[in-house]
Design a protein around this motif. Structure first.
Motif, PDB file in Angstrom:
ATOM      1  N   THR A 125       0.855  -1.078   0.129  1.00  0.00           N
ATOM      2  CA  THR A 125       0.041  -0.062  -0.180  1.00  0.00           C
ATOM      3  C   THR A 125       0.903   1.244  -0.024  1.00  0.00           C
ATOM      4  O   THR A 125       1.654   1.409   0.954  1.00  0.00           O
ATOM      5  N   ILE A 126       0.625   2.215  -0.942  1.00  0.00           N
ATOM      6  CA  ILE A 126       1.469   3.229  -1.036  1.00  0.00           C
ATOM      7  C   ILE A 126       0.467   4.258  -0.773  1.00  0.00           C
ATOM      8  O   ILE A 126      -0.562   4.532  -1.033  1.00  0.00           O
ATOM      9  N   THR A 127       0.946   5.514   0.018  1.00  0.00           N
ATOM     10  CA  THR A 127       0.253   6.795   0.000  1.00  0.00           C
ATOM     11  C   THR A 127       1.061   7.820  -0.901  1.00  0.00           C
ATOM     12  O   THR A 127       2.116   8.122  -0.510  1.00  0.00           O
ATOM     13  N   ASP A 128       0.461   8.238  -1.777  1.00  0.00           N
ATOM     14  CA  ASP A 128       1.034   9.025  -2.795  1.00  0.00           C
ATOM     15  C   ASP A 128       0.614  10.330  -2.632  1.00  0.00           C
ATOM     16  O   ASP A 128      -0.505  10.892  -3.081  1.00  0.00           O
ATOM     17  N   LEU A 129       1.663  11.417  -2.229  1.00  0.00           N
ATOM     18  CA  LEU A 129       1.174  12.798  -2.008  1.00  0.00           C
ATOM     19  C   LEU A 129       2.185  13.445  -3.156  1.00  0.00           C
ATOM     20  O   LEU A 129       3.197  13.692  -3.228  1.00  0.00           O
ATOM     21  N   SER A 130       1.094  13.716  -4.412  1.00  0.00           N
ATOM     22  CA  SER A 130       1.650  14.125  -5.641  1.00  0.00           C
ATOM     23  C   SER A 130       0.693  15.430  -5.924  1.00  0.00           C
ATOM     24  O   SER A 130      -0.255  15.557  -5.366  1.00  0.00           O
ATOM     25  N   MET A 131       0.949  16.342  -6.853  1.00  0.00           N
ATOM     26  CA  MET A 131      -0.124  17.058  -7.425  1.00  0.00           C
ATOM     27  C   MET A 131      -0.962  16.413  -8.296  1.00  0.00           C
ATOM     28  O   MET A 131      -0.629  15.620  -9.077  1.00  0.00           O
ATOM     29  N   ALA A 132      -1.994  16.652  -8.456  1.00  0.00           N
ATOM     30  CA  ALA A 132      -3.177  16.141  -9.301  1.00  0.00           C
ATOM     31  C   ALA A 132      -2.748  16.404 -10.613  1.00  0.00           C
ATOM     32  O   ALA A 132      -2.338  17.416 -11.167  1.00  0.00           O
ATOM     33  N   ARG A 133      -3.093  15.070 -11.515  1.00  0.00           N
ATOM     34  CA  ARG A 133      -2.563  15.214 -12.697  1.00  0.00           C
ATOM     35  C   ARG A 133      -3.640  14.032 -13.792  1.00  0.00           C
ATOM     36  O   ARG A 133      -3.730  12.971 -12.866  1.00  0.00           O
ATOM     37  N   PRO A 134      -3.731  14.342 -14.826  1.00  0.00           N
ATOM     38  CA  PRO A 134      -4.312  13.456 -15.757  1.00  0.00           C
ATOM     39  C   PRO A 134      -3.667  12.011 -15.764  1.00  0.00           C
ATOM     40  O   PRO A 134      -2.340  12.085 -16.012  1.00  0.00           O
ATOM     41  N   GLY A 135      -4.449  11.013 -15.686  1.00  0.00           N
ATOM     42  CA  GLY A 135      -3.859   9.675 -15.611  1.00  0.00           C
ATOM     43  C   GLY A 135      -3.187   9.127 -14.364  1.00  0.00           C
ATOM     44  O   GLY A 135      -2.711   8.100 -14.557  1.00  0.00           O
ATOM     45  N   TRP A 136      -2.982   9.940 -13.409  1.00  0.00           N
ATOM     46  CA  TRP A 136      -2.400   9.460 -11.965  1.00  0.00           C
ATOM     47  C   TRP A 136      -3.158   8.087 -11.560  1.00  0.00           C
ATOM     48  O   TRP A 136      -2.267   7.370 -11.284  1.00  0.00           O
ATOM     49  N   ALA A 137      -4.336   8.136 -11.579  1.00  0.00           N
ATOM     50  CA  ALA A 137      -4.883   6.988 -10.818  1.00  0.00           C
ATOM     51  C   ALA A 137      -4.800   5.758 -11.780  1.00  0.00           C
ATOM     52  O   ALA A 137      -4.556   4.718 -11.186  1.00  0.00           O
ATOM     53  N   ASP A 138      -4.821   5.867 -12.999  1.00  0.00           N
ATOM     54  CA  ASP A 138      -4.614   4.727 -13.958  1.00  0.00           C
ATOM     55  C   ASP A 138      -3.124   4.411 -13.811  1.00  0.00           C
ATOM     56  O   ASP A 138      -2.789   3.127 -13.875  1.00  0.00           O
ATOM     57  N   ASP A 139      -2.301   5.126 -13.708  1.00  0.00           N
ATOM     58  CA  ASP A 139      -0.580   4.773 -13.534  1.00  0.00           C
ATOM     59  C   ASP A 139      -0.508   3.955 -12.287  1.00  0.00           C
ATOM     60  O   ASP A 139       0.196   2.891 -12.148  1.00  0.00           O
ATOM     61  N   LEU A 140      -1.167   4.347 -11.209  1.00  0.00           N
ATOM     62  CA  LEU A 140      -0.984   3.497  -9.955  1.00  0.00           C
ATOM     63  C   LEU A 140      -1.814   2.373 -10.116  1.00  0.00           C
ATOM     64  O   LEU A 140      -1.082   1.369  -9.548  1.00  0.00           O
ATOM     65  N   ALA A 141      -2.984   2.293 -10.297  1.00  0.00           N
ATOM     66  CA  ALA A 141      -3.532   0.960 -10.603  1.00  0.00           C
ATOM     67  C   ALA A 141      -2.976  -0.034 -11.476  1.00  0.00           C
ATOM     68  O   ALA A 141      -2.996  -1.111 -11.229  1.00  0.00           O
ATOM     69  N   ALA A 142      -2.402   0.431 -12.530  1.00  0.00           N
ATOM     70  CA  ALA A 142      -1.549  -0.339 -13.501  1.00  0.00           C
ATOM     71  C   ALA A 142      -0.642  -1.028 -13.000  1.00  0.00           C
ATOM     72  O   ALA A 142      -0.178  -2.319 -13.142  1.00  0.00           O
ATOM     73  N   THR A 143       0.065  -0.489 -11.706  1.00  0.00           N
ATOM     74  CA  THR A 143       1.296  -1.101 -11.307  1.00  0.00           C
ATOM     75  C   THR A 143       0.966  -2.521 -10.264  1.00  0.00           C
ATOM     76  O   THR A 143       1.458  -3.173  -9.848  1.00  0.00           O
ATOM     77  N   GLY A 144      -0.421  -2.353 -10.257  1.00  0.00           N
ATOM     78  CA  GLY A 144      -0.985  -3.582  -9.119  1.00  0.00           C
ATOM     79  C   GLY A 144      -0.742  -3.155  -7.637  1.00  0.00           C
ATOM     80  O   GLY A 144      -1.576  -3.835  -6.853  1.00  0.00           O
ATOM     81  N   ILE A 145      -0.475  -2.022  -7.265  1.00  0.00           N
ATOM     82  CA  ILE A 145      -0.207  -1.881  -5.861  1.00  0.00           C
ATOM     83  C   ILE A 145      -1.583  -1.401  -5.260  1.00  0.00           C
ATOM     84  O   ILE A 145      -2.349  -0.742  -6.111  1.00  0.00           O
ATOM     85  N   ARG A 146      -1.608  -1.475  -4.133  1.00  0.00           N
ATOM     86  CA  ARG A 146      -2.903  -0.660  -3.408  1.00  0.00           C
ATOM     87  C   ARG A 146      -2.482   0.768  -3.163  1.00  0.00           C
ATOM     88  O   ARG A 146      -1.405   1.199  -2.579  1.00  0.00           O
ATOM     89  N   ALA A 147      -3.113   1.914  -3.577  1.00  0.00           N
ATOM     90  CA  ALA A 147      -2.839   3.009  -3.486  1.00  0.00           C
ATOM     91  C   ALA A 147      -3.688   4.034  -3.018  1.00  0.00           C
ATOM     92  O   ALA A 147      -5.068   3.930  -2.886  1.00  0.00           O
ATOM     93  N   VAL A 148      -3.384   5.178  -2.260  1.00  0.00           N
ATOM     94  CA  VAL A 148      -4.164   6.061  -1.569  1.00  0.00           C
ATOM     95  C   VAL A 148      -3.677   7.320  -1.885  1.00  0.00           C
ATOM     96  O   VAL A 148      -2.298   7.857  -2.084  1.00  0.00           O
ATOM     97  N   VAL A 149      -4.303   8.017  -3.271  1.00  0.00           N
ATOM     98  CA  VAL A 149      -3.834   9.145  -3.548  1.00  0.00           C
ATOM     99  C   VAL A 149      -4.242  10.441  -2.544  1.00  0.00           C
ATOM    100  O   VAL A 149      -5.203  10.690  -2.133  1.00  0.00           O
ATOM    101  N   CYS A 150      -3.270  11.318  -2.457  1.00  0.00           N
ATOM    102  CA  CYS A 150      -3.351  12.323  -1.659  1.00  0.00           C
ATOM    103  C   CYS A 150      -2.857  13.568  -2.547  1.00  0.00           C
ATOM    104  O   CYS A 150      -1.739  14.069  -2.480  1.00  0.00           O
TER     105      CYS A 150
END
Length: 487
Positions: A125-150
């Motif tokens: 599980t990763i908590t990703d503190l980044s700036m919002a950008r197009p494709g962010w969620a899909d990039d994380l999901a494609a890696t197979g990790i469980r992600a919390v977007v912040c």
């Protein structure tokens, strides 16, 4: 749903709910159906679809990373390991990170490199503190990790015009747009078809967001049932800036505006008033933090590089403050962070009990899960998500394996992580990430860093190049002086 049995594991770090702690189980079976654990312990005799031999392996819970910057940090490799601002509290925030950071279009490759490193170190599980950008969620999901977007949002940015004074440029309208984009991103993450994404509200830094912004952010977090995280108590400059503005320490100010509480995660939380590098005896931040129910995301490596350290994980956790661990910088290696957590805490307190293996392992598992409000993560027990790693007990660095978790953290590290599963799906096999084209992502990261470094002087207040800001360890020469002839 398919039922999988990993049979006869040498060791399994299971969760004893009655005692509220991890325990070792030997010659144990780990059984999961679909994405959920069905059985933990020896002697499972129920029906299964697939059986995997667990002999020679140890199962550990998936590690929960509560603070990471995969967009920007991988590209700082070779640049920020040794350099900070002498006249700005030794921090790298104000002169270095503002000029080295990647262009937004290169965030994808950078994030994939970081996530691949995390997966190989047992993070599920990763908590990703980044700036919002197009494709962010899909990039994380494609890696197979469980992600919390912040998605981080702020009203102001810091800068320096001289290398010894930090100033702030405020733009409330830009802050409003960032707020709207962040809320949209959070709503999209909650609906993502992968089912592995969730959100966290993220006013970026305590000194770049005004009181009303924080209050509105907390209101939105509560309305969505999400935690909120902000960077606070992360720099000497920040501490004194808040005292200068408000006559209050960062902790006192968060409390005064009604934000310091169980919904808040403090990113770093190092510079309380009693920290040796602060020595401000006119407050009691530790008691205020402890009594508030707020939690702390601890990332030791990035601060150790500048001669800074939390005082200490043992003090915080023993007092009842929930602490999680993150990888604020490269390399994104959670086991490295856990080892450093222990050593730094013992060194600053001169007390070996203030940074124990249990402190680190529990912060990286159940502590992080609690902060994310996910009691189904960070532990191996029936009903929890099938997020776990298998450790090769035969690895030379694991031997002798008298105490396997210690061998993993202090000796073997990620070298002994062989297989990783997230949500019941294998994402690392024989030490290789299955979900990321690491070579392609690395090539993209290298190119992104190259492009950014070409323009560093345009962003630096003194017009310096990358090599002038962060001089290489050794100078480059065309050739060595002529060697003497062999006689």
């Amino acid at each position: 749903m398919k039922t999988t049995k990993i049979a006869g594991l040498d060791h399994l770090v299971g969760w004893d709910e009655a005692e509220g702690r991890h325990v070792y189980l030997e010659n144990a079976d780990l059984v999961f159906k679909g994405n959920e654990i069905a059985h933990v312990g020896p002697g499972y005799t129920g029906p299964v679809d697939v059986t995997i031999d667990g002999k020679g392996m140890m199962a550990i819970p998936g590690l929960v990373n509560v603070h990471s910057h995969p967009f920007s940090e991988p590209a700082n490799k070779g640049l920020t390991e040794e350099y900070g601002s002498d006249k700005l509290g030794q921090s790298s925030l104000y002169e270095y990170l503002t000029v080295f950071g990647l262009n937004p279009e290169d965030a994808g490759p950078s994030s994939k490199v970081a996530v691949s490193e995390l997966l190989k170190s047992g993070v599920t599980t990763i908590t990703d503190l980044s700036m919002a950008r197009p494709g962010w969620a899909d990039d994380l999901a494609a890696t197979g990790i469980r992600a919390v977007v912040c998605p981080m949002m702020r009203q102001g940015v810091w800068y320096t015009k001289n290398g010894h004074t930090v100033e702030y440029a405020w733009d409330e309208k830009a802050g409003e747009k960032a707020f709207e984009a962040s809320m949209k991103t959070l709503d999209e993450a909650a609906k993502h078809p992968s089912g592995r994404l969730s959100g966290m509200v993220g006013p970026a830094q305590i000194d770049t967001c005004r009181e009303g912004f924080f209050k509105e952010a907390l209101q939105e977090a509560k309305r969505r049932g999400l935690p909120m995280q902000t960077h606070a108590c992360q720099a000497v400059v920040e501490f004194h800036e808040m005292v200068h503005r408000h006559g209050k320490t960062p902790i006192e100010w968060l409390d005064a505006i009604g934000v310091l509480g169980p919904d808040l995660i403090i990113g770093h939380g190092i510079f309380l008033n009693d920290h040796p590098q602060i020595h401000y005896p006119h407050a009691n931040d530790f008691k205020r933090l402890r009594d508030s129910g707020a939690s702390v995301a601890h990332c030791p490596t990035v601060f150790a590089r500048r001669g800074m350290v939390m005082n200490s994980i043992g003090r915080y956790m023993d007092a009842g403050i929930t602490v999680g661990i993150g990888t604020d910088t490269f390399p994104h290696n959670m086991l490295d962070e856990m080892r450093l957590v222990c050593y730094l805490a013992r060194a600053i307190t001169m007390n070996y009990k203030m940074g124990t293996t249990r402190h680190a392992f529990e912060a990286a598992t159940i502590g992080g899960a609690k902060m994310l409000r996910r009691p189904d993560l960070g532990r191996l027990a029936p009903g929890c998500k099938a997020d776990f790693s298998l450790v090769d007990m035969s690895h030379p660095y694991m031997q002798p394996a008298h105490e396997p978790v210690r061998s993993l953290i202090y000796s073997a590290g990620d070298r002994a992580i062989r297989h990783v599963y997230v949500d019941g799906t294998q994402v690392v096999k024989d030490g290789k990430v299955l979900t990321v084209d690491v070579e392609a992502a690395t090539a993209g990261l290298v190119e992104g860093q190259r492009k950014r470094l070409e323009t560093v002087s345009q962003r630096d207040w003194a017009g310096r190049t990358a090599d002038q800001l962060a001089p290489p360890v050794y100078a480059t020469r065309d050739r060595l002086p002529q060697s003497r002839p062999v006689t």
